[in-house]
Every structure is written in C-alpha cells, then in structure tokens.
Design an enzyme around this catalytic site. Structure first.
Site, mmCIF file in Angstrom:
data_model
loop_
_atom_site.group_PDB
_atom_site.id
_atom_site.type_symbol
_atom_site.label_atom_id
_atom_site.label_comp_id
_atom_site.label_asym_id
_atom_site.label_seq_id
_atom_site.Cartn_x
_atom_site.Cartn_y
_atom_site.Cartn_z
ATOM 1 N N HIS A 309 0.858 -1.181 0.000
ATOM 2 C CA HIS A 309 0.000 0.000 0.000
ATOM 3 C C HIS A 309 0.893 1.229 0.000
ATOM 4 O O HIS A 309 1.938 1.236 0.630
ATOM 5 C CB HIS A 309 -0.900 0.020 1.257
ATOM 6 C CG HIS A 309 -2.063 0.939 1.120
ATOM 7 N ND1 HIS A 309 -1.961 2.281 1.374
ATOM 8 C CD2 HIS A 309 -3.338 0.721 0.716
ATOM 9 C CE1 HIS A 309 -3.142 2.849 1.154
ATOM 10 N NE2 HIS A 309 -3.991 1.935 0.754
ATOM 11 N N ASP A 367 -7.997 -5.264 -0.033
ATOM 12 C CA ASP A 367 -8.438 -6.064 -1.180
ATOM 13 C C ASP A 367 -8.073 -7.539 -1.052
ATOM 14 O O ASP A 367 -8.615 -8.377 -1.774
ATOM 15 C CB ASP A 367 -7.811 -5.498 -2.461
ATOM 16 C CG ASP A 367 -8.324 -4.108 -2.726
ATOM 17 O OD1 ASP A 367 -7.558 -3.150 -2.574
ATOM 18 O OD2 ASP A 367 -9.522 -3.987 -3.022
#
Ligand code: SDX
Length: 432
Positions: A309, A367
């Site tokens: 991320h 996700d």
C-alpha cells in the site's frame, strides 16, 4: 496556522527563502511551498505525489505507520462494529453522527431517490453482454449527468451539491445491480423504498420477479462492513481524480465517472478481482513457493495482489477487520471457498515471513480479503470493483463537496520537469 518555517537555499545563487510550516490535528505537518516558483524559479518534483499534500481535509485521516484510519475522527474499528453504511455516509458528508430524526430524514431522502430515469436504462443496451461491468459503470454514471443538468448550473449552491450527493448515493446500487442483471440477461429488479440500503442492493442484485432474495444476517453484516471499510480513504488515486475533475467546475456526476475509471485499475480498486484470479491460479498451497519467487523477481511484472500500500507501511486496519469477518462468513456460508481461503491464509503467512516483503513493508491490504467475501456472497468476480465503487461513492462525493465549499476553488494544474528536445527550427521533408 503555526509560525514555524523551513528555509530553502539555492546554492547556485545563495538565495534563501523561508516557507511556512502548517500543522494539522493529526499526521505530518506540511511546507507551504506554493510561492517556490515565484521566489526561486523552480518547481517541487514529486512524481506520483509520494510526499505531496494536495489539499487540507477534515474527512479522513490515515496513519500508515500505526495502521490508523479515522472517518471524521472516529476509528474505523468502532464504526465497523457499531455503525451502518448509511450512518457512515451521513457522517462523511455532514461531519457528525446523525441524531434519531436526522437518521430518519436522511434514510427517507435516500430511499426516495433510488429509481433511475427510464431513459437511462437504454444506455445499458449499447454494451456487449461480455462488457466489463466497470466499463458500463463509467458509461452509465457519466450519462446520469445528462439527466440532471441543473446540478451544473450552480454547483456553488450548497443545496444543489447536497441534492447531487443524495441522488448519487441513492442511485449507485440501482445502477450497479442493473449492470449485473443486464450481463446475466435477467430482468431489472426495481428498488424498494421499504428495504434498507444493503437489503435493497442485494435484492436488486439477486432476486427475480415474484421471488424476493433472502440472505443471512452474517452475509448482510459482512456486506455492511465491507461498504463501511471502503467508504473513504483520504486522497487516493480515484479521489484525487474526482477532486481534479471537480476543480474545473465539471458536473459532479462526470467527476465521479472519472473516479470510477481510475478505481478500475488493478493497482487500485481492481485489486480485489485480481486477488481472486491470483488465488485461483495458485490453486493449491503446494504451488505457493514458486509464485512467491515470481512476485519477488524484478524481471517478472507479476505482483502479489492484495499486498502493499502506498500509505500503510504496517497493517491495513481494514484488512484486519475484514479477515475476521471473512473467516466467519466462509465457515457459515460457503465452505467451497475454504481451499481459496486456506491458500490465502498460507500465502499471507509465508509472505509475512519473507524478507523481501518485510523489508518493503508489504502487508495484506483491504483487497486481499474483500474478494473472498464478495465471492462467498455470490457476487460475480467481474462485479467486485463495482462493489468497491458503490461503497466509495460517498468518499468521492464528500471530498468533492468539501472542495466546492472552499471560497475560491482554483483549477488543479500540476507542472513538470521538461526533458525533451531543446528548441529547434522546422526541417523541410527534403532535408530530413
Ligand atoms: C487500494 O491509496 C489508497 O488508499 C488505495 C486504497 C483505497 O482505499 O483507496 O487503499 C485501495 O488501491 C489498495 C491497493 C490495492 N492494490 C494492490 O493490492 C495491487 C498490488 N500492490 C502493488 O501494486 C503496490 O503495493 C501498490 C500500488 C499498492 C503501492 O505501490 P507503491 O507504494 O507505489 O510501492 P512501489 O510500487 O513503489 O513498490 C515498492 C517496492 C517495489 O520494489 P523495489 O523496486 O523497491 O525493489 O515494493 C514492491 C515493488 O516492486 N512491491 C511489491 C508489491 N507492492 C510493492 N512486490 C510484490 N508484490 C506487491 N504487491
């Protein structure tokens, strides 16, 4: 704003200029460098905006090192446990949790704007039946702006902006469910004003005429939580797109269509679909080591989808919440997904022990698990990012509203470092 400053010195000229430091409520301070070009004739160079604060915002705060996510100051863990998606929508838009009557009024307002203009349904017919649902979502949401021209006449009018927000929040589940129905060739199921937001959405997705859709409280809670977790996330790529489009005074629905297009990418919202494809490709725990090699190989573009991320360099708090719900749901709802979940858990365990991922602070993001919940809920793989877009609509529209409330909205216009040809004269074709 604070009086502290930083001094930038150009050692080519010896010129030194002080720039003010602004401090926020939480998180890093910023250097207000807007006059750098005027003072020193230079731009700040920050490709992909790794360290650029594009705006001030009161909506969402993320601390990537500590794994903190706050919506209007409330920790995501508490909202996921106690709140509902519609209540979170009210909070993100208005800045405070609603009281009883505000909840009733907001819910009624949403419920009475869920229908689409019948003419909009004709736009679906132009898409092939195997069109990716995200291509349809971009198209239909963009077309929606043509049904509300009044929203663009006076977007400086707060009431118009609020109406745009309500209409978009209310209609996104209907637009999304219709996409699913169009692709599978079933009749559209119209929204029902007597159902809650999540119930209505799932009913439009999965019921058929004369037979309502029933799903378990666990499944409903899982979807409610997923929508809450995906609602907003500071200045991510799609939200920054919505802000940049909005800065040109474009119609709010077309700005959100641009955000949807950005979210589609596998590096962003498309990752949930890519995670499932990756897990299915791995297929079995014994194949994981060879894939870990591919993820680490500089010459191999394959990445461990659902990991890493730009901001979270510790854990993504949303992944922790979703992991627990995922485990509970798969146990109750869909044991066929267990092998997929087992591969995911083993992949997570191995990756978290591998120096390559540890050194690069690559942890599971939201996700990594959301796809398995969508799959367990019976949502088709190509609809996963559409679900993300439905949830993120409130983040896009609340950030757009916040920007449009500014007294003077300046059009966003980044500059560049030019590395092309030096100026030269035209050469006729005979002399080339
Ligand atoms: C979302 O911004 C947001 O807030 C987004 C989001 C939101 O709510 O809006 O949180 C939603 O988009 C979550 C992210 C979903 N995307 C994925 O899961 C796709 C896989 N992840 C990667 O593509 C990547 O981690 C990004 C895009 C998420 C972040 O990329 P960065 O921060 O630009 O990091 P990078 O590409 O510069 O990578 C740093 C290093 C590189 O290695 P080196 O060049 O230093 O040797 O880490 C490696 C990368 O190769 N790396 C990975 C990896 N992610 C980064 N290697 C293998 N697998 C990965 N997933």
């Amino acid at each position: 704003m604070s009086k502290q400053t930083v001094t930038i010195t150009d050692n080519r000229t010896g010129k030194s200029i002080e720039y003010p430091i602004h401090e926020g409520i939480h998180g890093p301070s910023v250097i207000h460098s807007q006059n750098l070009y005027k003072d020193l004739g230079m731009f700040v160079y920050d490709p992909a905006f790794m360290t650029t604060a594009s705006c001030t915002s009161k909506i969402t705060f993320i601390d990537g090192d500590k794994g903190i996510l706050l919506y209007r100051g409330y920790p995501i863990e508490q909202l996921a446990e106690h709140s509902s998606y519609l209540e979170v929508c009210y909070l993100l838009i208005n800045g405070e949790l609603p009281r009883q009557q505000q909840t009733i009024d907001f819910t009624n307002n949403i419920n009475h704007h869920t229908m689409l203009h019948e003419g909009l349904l004709d736009f679906y017919k132009g898409f092939r039946h195997d069109a990716h649902p995200m291509s349809m979502l971009v198209g239909v949401v963009g077309a929606l702006s043509s049904y509300y021209p009044d929203q663009i006449q006076d977007i400086k009018n707060p009431e118009h902006r609020y109406d745009a927000a309500i209409r978009l929040l209310a209609k996104m589940p209907t637009i999304a469910a219709n996409i699913h129905k169009y692709i599978i060739g079933q009749p559209y199921i119209y929204p029902r004003n007597n159902l809650g937001y999540v119930d209505n959405f799932m009913n439009m997705m999965f019921s058929v005429p004369k037979e309502d859709y029933k799903f378990s409280e666990t499944a409903k809670k899982a979807l409610e939580i997923i929508l809450i977790l995906h609602a907003d996330h500071e200045q991510n790529a799609s939200t920054s797109t919505v802000r940049l489009a909005g800065s040109s005074q474009a119609h709010p629905f077309s700005c959100v269509a641009a955000g949807i297009a950005t979210l589609w990418g596998p590096a962003h919202g498309g990752a949930n679909e890519a995670v499932i494809k990756m897990l299915e490709q791995i297929g079995d725990i014994k194949n994981i080591p060879q894939y870990i090699k591919k993820f680490k190989d500089k010459n191999d573009p394959t990445r461990l989808m659902g990991f890493g991320h730009r901001v979270y360099k510790n854990h993504d708090p949303r992944a922790t919440i979703i992991r627990n719900i995922c485990h509970k749901l798969l146990k109750e709802l869909d044991t066929t997904q267990q092998p997929l979940f087992e591969v995911a858990m083993e992949l997570e365990r191995i990756a978290l022990e591998d120096d390559y991922f540890i050194e690069r602070k690559l942890y599971p993001n939201v996700d990594f698990y959301s796809g398995m919940i969508f799959k367990a809920l019976g949502i088709p793989l190509n609809m996963f990012t559409v679900m993300f877009a439905v949830a993120r609509t409130v983040g896009w529209i609340s950030q757009w509203m916040e920007m449009m409330e500014e007294p003077a909205v300046k059009i966003g216009r980044p500059r560049q470092l030019y590395t092309g040809s030096a100026q030269r004269d035209y050469v006729s074709i005979d002399n080339r």
